[in-house]
Design a protein around this motif. Structure first.
Motif: not given
Length: 257
Positions: A97-104, A125-126, A196-205
């Motif tokens: 749903r986050f993709v269809h809503n253009s959420e991150n 999954e996408a 569009s949706s962006t998925i990010l990973t980070s080791n920093k707060s």
């Protein structure tokens, strides 16, 4: 069926690129005659197989284009080990749903806790749902954006990245950006904002992102666009790699003391 009709049928299937049907046709006709299958049953079976093969091929193409470094699925993820993660939240994200809503989606946490695993798993999954996905390491992404910027091709590069409905940017924070890199990433995030949706990973707060960008103003502007419509998963568990090392009884220095 006379020989002329038989040859023309195969020729037409080749012309129409119905390769799966052509491959299965002869055997299917023999079985149909033996088991008294109706014409409708034969056609239904053949076209269903053609559809399945095309869907499989399409998924394979999208998987290749996504450039995942490894294949990681949600089924493989050990939620019992990472108890800080609410499995229901991940399951909700897996509905896309986050993709269809253009959420991150942002995964935060120290190295080895499964951030990239979950990001890739959501990406897969996408892909299976017919959505275009691209995975990139932050360092590689910044370098490509900077090269494009110096060659006067940044706009084209940004348009290319906008083609992907889901963009996965892995490992933000392992290396700081210079001013040019921060500017380029800001342009990309701004372009994708609410589109569009962006998925990010980070080791920093989030509070440390000013150090990554070496500019608190740009960091705040980037975070403002990322977090406006987003889900943050803060993983506080132990490293999977450390878990495996413990399981194997491997020690390095005083790491287990």
């Amino acid at each position: 069926m006379n020989n002329f009709s038989y040859e023309r049928l195969h020729s037409n299937l080749q012309y129409l690129k119905l390769n799966t049907i052509e491959e299965l046709l002869d055997n299917c006709l023999e079985i149909a005659a033996r088991d008294n299958k109706t014409t409708m049953e034969v056609l239904d079976y053949l076209f269903e197989q053609e559809k399945k093969q095309r869907e499989f091929a399409a998924i394979e193409r999208r998987m290749k284009n996504a450039a995942f470094p490894v294949k990681k699925t949600l089924e493989d993820f050990d939620f019992e080990f990472q108890k800080s993660i609410d499995k229901k939240v991940i399951e909700d994200l897996a509905t896309l749903r986050f993709v269809h809503n253009s959420e991150n989606v942002v995964f935060l946490g120290p190295p080895g806790v499964g951030k990239s695993h979950l990001a890739i798993a959501l990406g897969i999954e996408a892909v299976k749902a017919g959505i275009s996905v691209y995975f990139t390491n932050t360092g590689n992404l910044i370098e490509k954006l900077k090269i494009a910027n110096r060659e006067g091709m940044l706009e084209k590069k940004l348009r290319d990245l906008m083609k992907y409905k889901v963009l996965i940017i892995d490992e933000i924070g392992y290396l700081p950006f210079d001013e040019e890199g921060a500017h380029c990433l800001f342009q990309l995030i701004s372009r994708r904002y609410e589109k569009s949706s962006t998925i990010l990973t980070s080791n920093k707060s989030y509070g440390e992102w000013g150090e990554i960008f070496k500019d608190h103003v740009i960091a705040a502007a980037v975070l403002d666009r990322i977090l406006h419509h987003s889900t943050t998963i803060n993983i506080k568990g132990e490293s999977y790699r450390l878990k495996e090392r413990k399981k194997q009884g491997i020690k390095t220095g005083n790491i287990f003391q």
